[in-house]
Design an enzyme around this catalytic site. Structure first.
Site, short mmCIF file in Angstrom:
data_model
loop_
_atom_site.label_atom_id
_atom_site.label_comp_id
_atom_site.label_asym_id
_atom_site.label_seq_id
_atom_site.Cartn_x
_atom_site.Cartn_y
_atom_site.Cartn_z
N ARG A 28 0.82 -1.21 0.00
CA ARG A 28 0.00 0.00 0.00
C ARG A 28 0.86 1.28 0.00
O ARG A 28 0.47 2.32 0.54
CB ARG A 28 -0.95 0.00 1.20
CG ARG A 28 -2.37 0.42 0.83
CD ARG A 28 -3.31 0.43 2.03
NE ARG A 28 -3.80 -0.87 2.44
CZ ARG A 28 -4.84 -1.50 1.89
NH1 ARG A 28 -5.51 -0.93 0.91
NH2 ARG A 28 -5.21 -2.67 2.32
N ARG A 32 -2.87 6.65 1.23
CA ARG A 32 -3.34 7.87 1.88
C ARG A 32 -2.35 8.54 2.81
O ARG A 32 -2.57 9.68 3.22
CB ARG A 32 -4.65 7.57 2.64
CG ARG A 32 -5.85 7.42 1.71
CD ARG A 32 -7.15 7.51 2.49
NE ARG A 32 -7.44 6.29 3.21
CZ ARG A 32 -8.06 6.23 4.39
NH1 ARG A 32 -8.46 7.33 4.99
NH2 ARG A 32 -8.31 5.05 4.95
N ARG A 41 -6.32 11.45 -5.55
CA ARG A 41 -7.53 10.75 -5.15
C ARG A 41 -8.73 11.71 -5.15
O ARG A 41 -9.84 11.34 -5.56
CB ARG A 41 -7.31 10.16 -3.75
CG ARG A 41 -8.48 9.41 -3.14
CD ARG A 41 -8.66 8.05 -3.79
NE ARG A 41 -9.93 7.43 -3.35
CZ ARG A 41 -11.10 7.71 -3.90
NH1 ARG A 41 -11.20 8.60 -4.87
NH2 ARG A 41 -12.19 7.11 -3.47
N ASP A 78 -7.12 -2.81 -7.45
CA ASP A 78 -7.83 -3.38 -6.31
C ASP A 78 -8.10 -4.86 -6.60
O ASP A 78 -8.29 -5.25 -7.75
CB ASP A 78 -9.14 -2.64 -6.08
CG ASP A 78 -9.79 -3.05 -4.76
OD1 ASP A 78 -9.40 -2.48 -3.72
OD2 ASP A 78 -10.63 -3.97 -4.77
N TYR A 154 -15.67 -11.72 -0.58
CA TYR A 154 -16.37 -10.46 -0.86
C TYR A 154 -17.57 -10.67 -1.77
O TYR A 154 -18.62 -10.06 -1.60
CB TYR A 154 -15.41 -9.44 -1.48
CG TYR A 154 -14.37 -8.92 -0.53
CD1 TYR A 154 -14.62 -7.81 0.28
CD2 TYR A 154 -13.12 -9.53 -0.42
CE1 TYR A 154 -13.66 -7.33 1.16
CE2 TYR A 154 -12.16 -9.06 0.46
CZ TYR A 154 -12.42 -7.96 1.25
OH TYR A 154 -11.48 -7.49 2.12
#
Lengths: 344, 344
Positions: A28, A32, A41, A78, A154
């Site tokens: 990652r 962020r 973003r 993703d 998921y």
């Protein structure tokens, strides 16, 4: 220990060579905690728009390479783009995780549309190709996908869950149905990873974030076997394709995973004792500093890094975190970490 | 393999003897899957009222013994009674987990009041004593406590968290402060477990639900060392005291935990391959059927139980789940499970 040559350092490690100091990247790393990421973003629309817009995806992938000079860049994408491409649309709501229509039953498996996969994901391959053109020559470019089991959790639940109970009910109650869903995902993953390699990725990683949810026999059936089929299938089409497997939280079962699946290297989550892995796992390893070490003190970070360096010295090892870096990680701590790793 | 004698079966196993079929109980066996439990729960007031009212706590502890004839009863209580007794009041809100005032900093450690512990928890010891009087002679009575690290995660965060990040920030940023908090909890745990044994418990279990949250060095410092101090301290006061340790999710680190802490047996969560544990863990083991197997099909439950029986046959082993039974577990599946385990 390597003293030169033209092969990228991370690939040398995957081929079994100990490189010192170890090549390093962070899961990652495009994320962020970086102000430049947050800026892109904010203008990119939805999270999937960011993944599917090569201009933006290339930019955020390159940002941490520019800032920290990591030895590998990983495609910004993703794990849920595969179900999205198979006709189970994924949306990311602000402050929430991903949402899909949960699968109501096994009959929906037959309606998954593999035929549209490569067309739907064409922007991803364009991103990979553009990245390979723009990355420094010595930087390894990694592609990736989610492992079938984790992706299935998921798809079945329609969201992330604490305990993966909806998918586990399939695993323990109608395993043949789960076999069928996983088989579709195996084939889609091979197509997807092959196209990433064809577009310029040097190696690929398979993220199995929820591998820990299954008991021993289900782990074998829904994690080890499908991963083996991906590795074998991918190499049948691209001989020598390099694959890193990362089954998170599986503890001692890493030994079986590493030997049975045929992966070139395995990721270690932060819960794995690196001294154990150094002797028990018969493959190159990647990991495993706890990302929360970056939120602690400088002194304790240094000690943890030194312990890791000592435990994996002389082993084929790629430095990484044991899980994705958190948004709260201070950039100064990342700089401190990298300086210490590079000192070896 | 035992053929008789007067020692309770579970204690024989903890003393290293293989008993066949294995003695069996289920974590959270007094719980919401039982209608008779829900009836008592509805009239008992708050969850802590239930724990602190011997009449109710005795009744719910006995219910699953009456219904299923498990080989062990475990005191009905909660791991957070220790902070509650130390002056950090715990409340359980309906449909939520526990809530405490989060610790604002290390200065609050000095205000913890160990002096009131045994007085505050006197109803628990009354429950233990009453249970020993009313249980069948052959039924083992287990006491328990939460491990200091796991209890600290709740005290620091003021609630359960997904990632135990608040307590991990102490572990990685101000470990000396966490050492101090854990030392208070070690001493309180020794007092608490000693009093349970004095009241009639045959053995005690230490639940370390969040042991998996820590990296290798912090695991050693905040899990292995404090547990060792509890075991040693308890045995100094009650020679021969039997202790089961259950560090959930720690994978291969179970080997170190089992040998270093001095516990008599270790719990295996469902993620541990029982075939691995049978050879790698040099202590009696307890576990480890995935509780979600009870929500699957009868056929797949049978297969999972048979696999477990085969893997741990001839080993000192206590049958159990790998985590607490869920409220959704059908009673008929529990009956099926127990019949199959007892067939051996």
């Amino acid at each position: 220990v390597s003293v030169g040559g033209s092969k990228r350092a991370l690939l040398k490690v995957l081929d079994g060579e100990a490189v010192w100091p170890p090549p390093a990247w962070l899961m990652r790393q495009a994320g962020r905690y970086l102000p430049e990421y947050r800026a892109v973003r904010a203008e990119a629309g939805s999270f999937l728009d960011l993944c599917y817009t090569p201009k933006h995806a290339v930019e955020v992938t390159l940002q941490p390479i520019r800032r920290f000079g990591f030895d590998a860049a990983i495609l910004f994408s993703d794990i849920l783009v595969i179900p999205d491409a198979l006709g189970r649309p994924v949306r990311f709501e602000v402050g929430e995780g991903p949402r899909l229509d949960p699968m109501t039953g096994p009959d929906e498996i037959d309606r998954l549309d593999r035929g549209r996969l490569l067309r739907h994901l064409a922007p991803v391959f364009e991103t990979v190709s553009e990245l390979r053109a723009r990355l420094p020559r010595e930087t390894t470019l990694l592609g990736f996908c989610g492992a079938p089991w984790t992706v299935a959790t998921y798809m079945i639940a329609g969201r992330g869950t604490d305990d993966q109970a909806p998918a586990k009910r399939w695993a323990y109650g109608q395993p043949e149905a789960l076999d069928r869903l996983i088989s579709v995902l195996v084939e889609a993953s091979i197509d997807y990873l092959e196209a990433q390699l064809a577009a310029g990725a040097d190696a690929v990683q398979i993220f199995d974030t929820w591998a820990s949810a299954l008991d021993a026999s289900a782990f074998r059936r829904f994690v080890v076997e499908p991963t083996t089929r991906i590795v074998t299938g991918l190499r049948a089409r691209r001989p020598g394709a390099r694959v890193i497997g990362f089954p998170k939280g599986v503890g001692a079962r890493l030994v079986e995973y590493a030997s049975a699946t045929g992966v070139d290297g395995v990721g270690l989550d932060w819960g794995v004792d690196p001294a154990w892995a150094a002797t028990a796992v018969a493959k190159p390893v990647q990991g495993n500093l706890d990302p929360l070490r970056l939120l602690g003190s400088e002194r304790d970070l240094d000690a943890a890094v030194d312990e890791l360096l000592a435990a994996l010295k002389d082993r084929p090892w790629i430095f990484n975190l044991g899980h994705g870096i958190t948004p709260e990680a201070p950039i100064a701590m990342v700089e401190r970490l990298m300086a210490r790793v590079r000192r070896g």
